[in-house]
Design an enzyme around this catalytic site. Structure first.
Site, PDB file in Angstrom:
ATOM      1  CG  ASP A 206      55.109  -1.335 -14.056  1.00  0.00           C
ATOM      2  OD1 ASP A 206      54.406  -2.153 -13.422  1.00  0.00           O
ATOM      3  OD2 ASP A 206      55.425  -1.499 -15.247  1.00  0.00           O
TER       4      ASP A 206
ATOM      5  CG  HIS B 142      53.695  -3.890 -17.368  1.00  0.00           C
ATOM      6  ND1 HIS B 142      54.139  -2.600 -17.190  1.00  0.00           N
ATOM      7  CD2 HIS B 142      53.213  -3.969 -18.636  1.00  0.00           C
ATOM      8  CE1 HIS B 142      53.941  -1.915 -18.305  1.00  0.00           C
ATOM      9  NE2 HIS B 142      53.375  -2.721 -19.195  1.00  0.00           N
TER      10      HIS B 142
ATOM     11  CB  SER C 229      53.494  -3.787 -22.485  1.00  0.00           C
ATOM     12  OG  SER C 229      52.471  -3.187 -21.708  1.00  0.00           O
TER      13      SER C 229
END
Length: 212
Positions: free
Chosen positions: A184, A187, A38
């Site tokens: 979060d 990331h 990701s």
């Protein structure tokens, strides 16, 4: 009967065209594929703010222009990368940045399995005559000293075994920096992605220079 002047010009030009052929071929824009998860897929970011595009910008600034392709899949592990490397990396790729392992860490997978998967990925790429840059992931001490030590040792061991360049920690300078990450805390945001790209670019540029 004399040949027309334009015919003589054409004949004289042929050696120059033939001589320029190799130089023109060498000028082909090199292709880099980022095989990752990701973070390299640009989770939560528009494409131009994500790591692959930012790396392309950083390489251009270094005088090493290249086309950087994103081949990141959110949630992917090293096992997932091994399963898809053959079709995720196109045949015109000159260099692959292998940026996998973060999800292995999050899932607490056996470092021996992670190493075996990375070994498999690098072997497949080298068999195709594609260059490799391996990026590492650093396990925090909170996961346990023994596990962190074994996991962190995987990436330099794979790089040494295959003779490929290693960028030790993909998130160097960005991890645990709230201002450089999305809410979060995992990331990178746009600023974080740009920092990663700027730090990674010299290693990639050096590896790319060896590709003919």
């Amino acid at each position: 009967m004399a040949k027309p002047r334009h015919s003589r010009r054409a004949l004289l030009a042929w050696p120059l065209i033939l001589a320029a052929g190799p130089a023109m071929a060498a000028a082909r824009t090199k292709v880099i594929t980022v095989l990752g998860d990701s973070i390299t897929a640009g989770y939560g970011l528009p494409a131009r703010a994500a790591l692959p595009y930012q790396l392309q910008v950083a390489l251009t600034r270094l005088g090493a222009p290249a086309q950087v392709r994103a081949a990141g899949v959110s949630g992917d592990t090293t096992a997932g990368g091994l399963a898809r490397v053959d079709f995720s990396v196109r045949k015109d790729t000159d260099l692959v940045i292998v940026a996998l392992g973060a999800n292995d860490l999050l899932q607490g997978q056996d470092p021996r399995r992670t190493r075996a998967n990375l070994d498999g990925i690098v072997k497949k790429l080298k068999a195709r005559k594609i260059g490799v840059v391996l990026t590492g992931v650093m396990a925090p001490v909170e996961v346990g000293g023994g596990y962190a030590r074994d996991f962190n040792a995987v990436f330099p061991a794979v790089a040494r075994a295959h003779g490929v360049p290693l960028y030790a920690n993909l998130l160097d300078g960005v991890a645990r920096q709230p201002s450089l990450n999305q809410p979060d805390g995992i990331h990178p945001n746009a600023r974080g992605a740009a920092i990663i790209a700027a730090r990674l670019a010299p290693v990639v540029a050096k590896a790319l220079a060896t590709r003919r």
